[in-house]
Motif scaffolding. Structure first.
Motif, PDB file in Angstrom:
ATOM      1  N   LEU A   1      21.751 -11.913  -3.569  1.00 20.40           N
ATOM      2  CA  LEU A   1      21.854 -13.134  -4.355  1.00 20.40           C
ATOM      3  C   LEU A   1      20.665 -14.060  -4.125  1.00 20.40           C
ATOM      4  CD1 LEU A   1      23.817 -15.154  -5.968  1.00 20.40           C
ATOM      5  CD2 LEU A   1      24.420 -15.984  -3.698  1.00 20.40           C
ATOM      6  N   LEU A   2      20.185 -14.653  -5.189  1.00 15.41           N
ATOM      7  CA  LEU A   2      19.141 -15.675  -5.103  1.00 15.41           C
ATOM      8  C   LEU A   2      19.710 -17.020  -5.547  1.00 15.41           C
ATOM      9  CD1 LEU A   2      16.019 -13.866  -6.593  1.00 15.41           C
ATOM     10  CD2 LEU A   2      16.225 -14.727  -4.263  1.00 15.41           C
ATOM     11  N   ILE A   3      19.458 -18.056  -4.763  1.00 13.90           N
ATOM     12  CA  ILE A   3      19.806 -19.430  -5.146  1.00 13.90           C
ATOM     13  C   ILE A   3      18.527 -20.248  -5.062  1.00 13.90           C
ATOM     14  CG2 ILE A   3      21.230 -21.456  -4.695  1.00 13.90           C
ATOM     15  CD1 ILE A   3      23.222 -19.696  -3.265  1.00 13.90           C
ATOM     16  N   GLY A   4      18.030 -20.672  -6.204  1.00 12.28           N
ATOM     17  CA  GLY A   4      16.792 -21.432  -6.211  1.00 12.28           C
ATOM     18  C   GLY A   4      15.615 -20.662  -5.639  1.00 12.28           C
ATOM     19  N   GLY A   5      15.635 -19.353  -5.814  1.00 13.86           N
ATOM     20  CA  GLY A   5      14.537 -18.522  -5.331  1.00 13.86           C
ATOM     21  C   GLY A   5      14.662 -18.086  -3.886  1.00 13.86           C
ATOM     22  N   ALA A   6      15.718 -18.489  -3.201  1.00  9.78           N
ATOM     23  CA  ALA A   6      15.915 -18.122  -1.793  1.00  9.78           C
ATOM     24  C   ALA A   6      17.240 -17.399  -1.620  1.00  9.78           C
ATOM     25  CB  ALA A   6      15.878 -19.361  -0.904  1.00  9.78           C
ATOM     26  N   ARG A   7      17.330 -16.543  -0.605  1.00  5.63           N
ATOM     27  CA  ARG A   7      18.531 -15.746  -0.366  1.00  5.63           C
ATOM     28  C   ARG A   7      19.223 -16.207   0.913  1.00  5.63           C
ATOM     29  NH1 ARG A   7      16.402  -9.708  -1.629  1.00  5.63           N
ATOM     30  NH2 ARG A   7      17.694  -9.238   0.171  1.00  5.63           N
ATOM     31  N   PRO A   8      20.450 -16.703   0.788  1.00  5.45           N
ATOM     32  CA  PRO A   8      21.179 -17.128   1.989  1.00  5.45           C
ATOM     33  C   PRO A   8      21.516 -15.928   2.876  1.00  5.45           C
ATOM     34  CG  PRO A   8      22.615 -17.194   0.069  1.00  5.45           C
ATOM     35  CD  PRO A   8      21.237 -16.914  -0.441  1.00  5.45           C
ATOM     36  N   ASP A   9      21.448 -16.128   4.183  1.00  4.99           N
ATOM     37  CA  ASP A   9      21.763 -15.036   5.110  1.00  4.99           C
ATOM     38  C   ASP A   9      23.231 -14.644   5.023  1.00  4.99           C
ATOM     39  OD1 ASP A   9      19.217 -14.576   6.660  1.00  4.99           O
ATOM     40  OD2 ASP A   9      19.459 -16.728   6.945  1.00  4.99           O
ATOM     41  N   ILE A  10      24.088 -15.619   4.765  1.00  4.42           N
ATOM     42  CA  ILE A  10      25.525 -15.365   4.599  1.00  4.42           C
ATOM     43  C   ILE A  10      26.001 -16.166   3.389  1.00  4.42           C
ATOM     44  CG2 ILE A  10      27.807 -15.381   5.680  1.00  4.42           C
ATOM     45  CD1 ILE A  10      26.398 -15.605   8.397  1.00  4.42           C
ATOM     46  N   PHE A  11      26.831 -15.542   2.567  1.00  8.07           N
ATOM     47  CA  PHE A  11      27.300 -16.176   1.334  1.00  8.07           C
ATOM     48  C   PHE A  11      28.717 -15.714   1.053  1.00  8.07           C
ATOM     49  CE2 PHE A  11      28.008 -15.187  -3.198  1.00  8.07           C
ATOM     50  CZ  PHE A  11      27.964 -16.459  -3.741  1.00  8.07           C
ATOM     51  N   GLY A  12      29.568 -16.598   0.552  1.00  2.00           N
ATOM     52  CA  GLY A  12      30.913 -16.160   0.211  1.00  2.00           C
ATOM     53  C   GLY A  12      31.882 -17.282  -0.092  1.00  2.00           C
ATOM     54  N   LEU A  13      33.168 -17.000   0.175  1.00  5.81           N
ATOM     55  CA  LEU A  13      34.259 -17.934  -0.081  1.00  5.81           C
ATOM     56  C   LEU A  13      34.985 -18.241   1.214  1.00  5.81           C
ATOM     57  CD1 LEU A  13      35.908 -16.372  -3.266  1.00  5.81           C
ATOM     58  CD2 LEU A  13      34.756 -18.570  -3.172  1.00  5.81           C
ATOM     59  N   ASN A  14      35.297 -19.516   1.437  1.00  6.17           N
ATOM     60  CA  ASN A  14      36.090 -19.843   2.623  1.00  6.17           C
ATOM     61  C   ASN A  14      37.575 -19.635   2.332  1.00  6.17           C
ATOM     62  OD1 ASN A  14      36.937 -22.094   1.165  1.00  6.17           O
ATOM     63  ND2 ASN A  14      35.758 -23.558   2.361  1.00  6.17           N
ATOM     64  N   ASP A  15      38.425 -20.020   3.246  1.00  3.64           N
ATOM     65  CA  ASP A  15      39.854 -19.730   3.111  1.00  3.64           C
ATOM     66  C   ASP A  15      40.553 -20.552   2.037  1.00  3.64           C
ATOM     67  OD1 ASP A  15      39.420 -22.004   4.593  1.00  3.64           O
ATOM     68  OD2 ASP A  15      41.046 -21.659   6.006  1.00  3.64           O
ATOM     69  N   VAL A  16      39.856 -21.554   1.465  1.00  2.26           N
ATOM     70  CA  VAL A  16      40.437 -22.318   0.345  1.00  2.26           C
ATOM     71  C   VAL A  16      39.584 -22.129  -0.922  1.00  2.26           C
ATOM     72  CG1 VAL A  16      41.657 -24.005   1.737  1.00  2.26           C
ATOM     73  CG2 VAL A  16      39.253 -24.416   1.151  1.00  2.26           C
ATOM     74  N   LYS A  17      38.866 -20.984  -0.973  1.00  5.32           N
ATOM     75  CA  LYS A  17      38.129 -20.545  -2.163  1.00  5.32           C
ATOM     76  C   LYS A  17      36.967 -21.463  -2.544  1.00  5.32           C
ATOM     77  CE  LYS A  17      40.989 -17.145  -2.466  1.00  5.32           C
ATOM     78  NZ  LYS A  17      40.590 -15.806  -1.982  1.00  5.32           N
TER      79      LYS A  17
END
Length: 288
Positions: free
Chosen positions: A39-55
């Motif tokens: 995944l790219l966000i603003g041209g950069a890739r986060p090391d970890i990405f996802g959903l927390n326990d409340v989405k």
């Protein structure tokens, strides 16, 4: 403690909190057996990405022994696409940037090297990230994708819209398995313009919109997502897809003619790591 070790510690903590996440498929993470993303966000890739326990959608920029000031800028970039943006790293280094990070609305995940302790300071909630809808689409694809079992080498040279034709054959029964022979017969009966039917079916499997099993082909979760997307943009049948394809011109790219559709197709294509690597090679060709 290097960056990969910090990522591993943070991921174990997130697993214990029942968060759903993916890690950047950068080579430094190759030994880590967590689900990967590109995944790219603003041209950069986060090391970890996802959903927390409340989405809520989150991203973490992780550092090991250096570049913590740089991490602030990267984490701020992620705020354009997520609700919660964190910096993760070694506690002694995190402490040096904590004031400016917190005042910037960022969260902190600090790893204590001397023990198993992890301290979390939550960020300010970002109510309306600019690119949230795009990130939600990417997240949906990640949630539906299966373990890679396809090869980029099965791609042929044909207009990319052709590869999406087979999914419309599953509209009446999305869970039903179909043989390749049966799919070919249906494409023939529908008089689909590109008659390289075997290539289209193999290409659909390569992209990940069709799965293959002992009974034949089935519509994958990503395929269902694609079909639903096409319906929402008014392409609700195989004939409508053919009309869309007939509107294209050989000397023009899909993006110039159908930008929203092109963006969606790019999202699907880039879930195939071989295709992503191929594009990276093209982009770097001739650079010194």
């Amino acid at each position: 403690m290097n960056e990969a070790e910090v990522v591993s510690r943070i991921c174990e903590h997130l697993q214990n909190k029942s968060w759903q996440f993916w890690i950047d498929d950068h080579p430094i993470h190759k030994e880590l057996h967590f689900q990967k993303h590109c995944l790219l966000i603003g041209g950069a890739r986060p090391d970890i990405f996802g959903l927390n326990d409340v989405k809520q959608i989150f991203a973490v920029e992780v550092k090991g022994l250096k570049d913590y000031k740089k991490a602030i800028g990267q984490a701020l970039t992620y705020k354009s696409g997520v609700h919660l943006s964190y910096i993760g790293g070694i506690k002694s280094h995190i402490n040096k940037i904590s004031n400016i990070a917190i005042s910037s609305g960022l969260g902190l995940i600090s790893i204590d090297e001397s023990n198993s302790g992890i301290e979390v300071i939550n960020p300010l909630y970002n109510i309306s990230p600019v690119f949230l809808d795009d990130i939600k689409n990417e997240l949906m694809v990640l949630q539906h994708q299966k373990k890679k079992n396809r090869s980029f080498s099965s791609f042929g040279r044909t207009h990319i819209i052709n590869y999406f034709a087979p999914i419309f054959l599953f509209q009446d029964n999305m869970s039903k398995s179909r043989t390749k022979k049966g799919l070919i017969t249906e494409l023939e009966n529908a008089q689909w313009g590109n008659r390289a039917y075997r290539e289209l079916i193999s290409g659909a499997n390569t992209i990940g919109i069709l799965d293959i099993n002992k009974d034949g082909y089935t519509l994958s979760k990503i395929g269902q997502f694609c079909l639903e997307h096409f319906v929402t943009i008014g392409v609700d049948s195989l004939s409508k897809l053919q009309e869309k394809l007939n509107q294209t011109q050989r000397n023009k790219c899909v993006y110039s003619e159908f930008p929203s559709l092109a963006k969606f197709l790019q999202l699907i294509y880039f879930q195939n790591s071989d295709f992503k690597q191929f594009i990276s090679i093209l982009q770097n060709f001739g650079k010194t």
